[in-house]
Design a protein around this motif. Sequence first.
Motif, short mmCIF file in Angstrom:
data_model
loop_
_atom_site.label_atom_id
_atom_site.label_comp_id
_atom_site.label_asym_id
_atom_site.label_seq_id
_atom_site.Cartn_x
_atom_site.Cartn_y
_atom_site.Cartn_z
N UNK A 1 39.14 50.62 51.66
CA UNK A 1 38.77 51.73 50.81
C UNK A 1 38.75 51.30 49.34
N UNK A 2 39.74 50.50 48.94
CA UNK A 2 39.79 50.05 47.54
C UNK A 2 38.57 49.19 47.21
N UNK A 3 38.25 48.27 48.12
CA UNK A 3 37.13 47.35 47.86
C UNK A 3 35.81 48.10 47.82
N UNK A 4 35.63 49.06 48.71
CA UNK A 4 34.40 49.85 48.71
C UNK A 4 34.26 50.64 47.41
N UNK A 5 35.35 51.26 46.97
CA UNK A 5 35.32 52.03 45.73
C UNK A 5 35.01 51.13 44.54
N UNK A 6 35.67 49.98 44.46
CA UNK A 6 35.45 49.06 43.34
C UNK A 6 34.04 48.48 43.38
N UNK A 7 33.53 48.20 44.56
CA UNK A 7 32.17 47.68 44.68
C UNK A 7 31.16 48.67 44.12
N UNK A 8 31.30 49.92 44.47
CA UNK A 8 30.37 50.93 43.97
C UNK A 8 30.49 51.10 42.46
#
Length: 108
Positions: A1-8
């Motif tokens: 979830x953290x990586x997806x949020x930061x990627x966006x």
Amino acid sequence: MLTLNTTLISFFQDEYTLIIATLVAGVILDLLYWRLRPSTKRLDALRLFSFTFPIIYNLCFFVTVMFTHGNITWTVHLWMGVTVMSGVAGLLLSYLMTPPVSPEPLSF
């Protein structure tokens, strides 16, 4: 979830190096979660995880900024203070989410 949020978010700011930092933080935090197994039945593990989660996340962020941009314009007292205070906020939120067990009231 953290990586997806930061990627966006990174696509908006063109800071793609933060994706790697968040991925590293996510792996470390997943391992910590696997090791501690925090739950409402294991309040000590929950409190420790709630305290260390924001600290690890912020440290990965600040270390990445140091390595990619050369330095952080904040003083060490400021960015380490932000890191520690985020851990304290996480700990206090864990008390809000799962209050300590209160003793049984005495019945007469």
